[in-house]
Design an enzyme around this catalytic site. Structure first.
Site, PDB file in Angstrom:
ATOM      1  N   TYR A 389      39.631  34.581  44.075  1.00  0.00           N
ATOM      2  CA  TYR A 389      40.882  34.694  44.639  1.00  0.00           C
ATOM      3  C   TYR A 389      41.829  35.837  43.578  1.00  0.00           C
ATOM      4  CZ  TYR A 389      42.443  30.475  41.753  1.00  0.00           C
ATOM      5  OH  TYR A 389      42.509  29.444  40.912  1.00  0.00           O
ATOM      6  N   GLU A 390      42.971  36.328  44.117  1.00  0.00           N
ATOM      7  CA  GLU A 390      43.970  37.221  43.693  1.00  0.00           C
ATOM      8  C   GLU A 390      43.313  38.419  42.960  1.00  0.00           C
ATOM      9  OE1 GLU A 390      47.050  35.452  42.033  1.00  0.00           O
ATOM     10  OE2 GLU A 390      46.847  33.538  42.721  1.00  0.00           O
ATOM     11  N   GLY A 391      42.126  38.993  43.661  1.00  0.00           N
ATOM     12  CA  GLY A 391      41.436  40.035  43.192  1.00  0.00           C
ATOM     13  C   GLY A 391      40.105  39.922  42.721  1.00  0.00           C
TER      14      GLY A 391
END
Ligand SMILES: Cc1cc2nc3c(=O)[nH]c(=O)nc-3n(C[C@H](O)[C@H](O)[C@H](O)COP(=O)(O)OP(=O)(O)OC[C@H]3O[C@@H](n4cnc5c(N)ncnc54)[C@H](O)[C@@H]3O)c2cc1C
Length: 413
Positions: A389-391
């Site tokens: 998540y988040e990249g």
């Protein structure tokens, strides 16, 4: 003939070290002591919930009682504490020791939620929502990902249409932290029939046409909520557009900077807990008539976890200081680019190092490491999400390299 080396970027120069101040003031210490107290209260409840595989509904009330729900939010708003980026990162590091699920709650509520409202909101949006969310009257979430749009948020399908004093949203969001417990969600959508001009909206759970449910059967994070959101002609008042018309992607990317930093800091906490647990166990467990800590191959594992901790912590603190610099000069794009890059490196390094550290800690614990009774096993499955998540790793690897190679080397737009 040797080629002349390209000049180094000044901010990556060793002289940058002189501008880093990791000293903790009394005021920062005071905040970190409160965080420590809150974490100590959360631990036995988290232990119980984890083993019962159930959502921990006490994280939020404990952070509320200890006034930690708006730690980095300005003191102007409700219970905001105005903590600087480094203090907030150190707080998340402490919270990360309790588990990635506990830290993910704060990342969704504060880093992705409140800080995005504080940066992009109108005065009335900030007055309306920041006091309520810092005081713990409303939980926040950040809804970008969709079932068919993850690493490429520009391909999202949720749409909005303007009718009278409302926007009508249609579509769905998947894998949203705090999604099914949130009262207020930042939602991203394109104008109906278009694939440009993305906008962000502040959606309250009571709005007509909104529905949410929890995702089950996750690999880890059993104590943390991950939601699915549905918008069926969801009626959002016009004043709830967040940020300028058509600037949704900029809103999303700025939120991801804060979010990634929170992941990096949380992962540092995971590594720290793996190290502490490994040292404790290595001094207790006896095999071949010796404490296992006396076996040199076990010492090697402890050394590697310790190095993971030092490198991840340095990068996270460096990124936090760079973010503080960038936040102080919001119009300076160069500073923002530098902070974005450092945060990407810190998140990538810490996410991978925490998974590695958890794996080593499980090995030191042997069969006992294979049980959720012990935190290394929980860290192993829980911290895995930090590489997604988040990249995801691959996205950050390309982002980090392109900054060094130049924009001609952009792998995707
Ligand atoms: C527990 C959990 C909580 C989450 N919380 C939130 C939240 O609060 N808010 C939110 O909006 N989202 C959230 N997410 C979603 C998360 O951000 C996405 O899962 C993530 O962005 C990756 O998207 P995806 O899962 O669709 O994978 P995909 O984008 O489908 O990628 C699949 C694989 O392909 C790789 N890949 C994709 N594109 C490229 C490329 N160009 N080059 C090389 N490799 C590529 C990826 O790195 C990955 O390995 C959460 C996810 C989880 C699991």
């Amino acid at each position: 003939m040797l080629q002349q080396a390209e000049p180094r970027r000044t901010d990556n120069d060793i002289s940058f070290l002189g501008t880093m101040n990791f000293e903790i003031s009394d005021e920062q210490n005071l905040i970190l002591n409160v965080v420590d107290e809150a974490c100590k209260r959360i631990r036995p409840i988290e232990d119980k919930c984890y083993l019962e595989h159930k959502f921990n509904d006490q994280i939020y009330p404990i952070f509320k009682e200890t006034h930690l729900l708006g730690l980095p939010v300005s003191r102007k708003y409700g219970d905001g504490q105005g903590a600087d980026a480094l203090t907030y990162a150190l707080a998340l590091e402490r919270v990360g020791q309790e588990g990635t699920g506990v830290r993910t709650f704060l990342s969704g509520h504060t880093s992705l939620g409140q800080l995005t409202v504080q940066k992009w909101g109108t005065d009335s949006q900030k007055e309306e929502y920041l006091p309520k969310t810092t005081r713990g009257e409303k939980i926040m979430a950040f809804g970008l990902t969709e079932p068919t749009a993850g690493s490429d948020p520009a391909s999202l399908r949720t749409s909005f249409e303007e009718k009278g004093n409302y926007f009508f949203l249609n579509g769905s969001k998947a894998w949203i932290s705090n999604g099914s417990i949130a009262d207020l969600i930042i939602v991203f959508a394109y104008p109906k029939g278009k694939s440009e001009g993305m906008c962000a909206f502040l959606v309250e759970k009571e709005y007509e046409g909104f529905e949410a449910g929890a995702i089950k059967n996750k690999l880890g994070l059993p104590t943390s909520d991950t939601g699915l959101l549905y918008f069926r002609d969801c009626k959002v008042p016009k004043e709830n557009m967040l940020g300028p018309l058509g600037k949704g992607l900029s809103v999303a990317y700025s939120a991801l900077m804060s979010g990634r930093l929170s992941v990096a800091a949380g992962c540092v906490g995971v590594i720290e807990d793996c190290l502490n647990e490994s040292i404790r166990y290595a001094k207790e467990r006896v095999q071949h008539k010796k404490k296992i800590g006396k076996h040199q191959l076990v010492q090697r594992e402890i050394t590697k976890i310790s190095l993971d901790l030092e490198t991840a912590k340095l990068l996270a603190c460096k990124a936090a200081l760079q973010k503080a610099k960038s936040d102080a000069s919001p119009k300076d794009n160069e500073l923002r680019g530098e902070a974005d890059w450092m945060i990407a490196q810190a998140k990538y390094q810490a996410a991978n190092a925490s998974f590695d550290a958890a794996d080593r800690a499980v090995q030191i614990f042997g069969a006992n490491g294979y049980s959720f009774e012990n935190r290394p096993a929980r860290h192993l499955v829980d911290t895995r999400v930090c590489r997604i998540y988040e990249g995801a790793d691959q996205i950050l690897e390309q982002k980090i390299a392109v900054k060094l190679l130049g924009s001609d080397y952009e792998a995707f737009s």
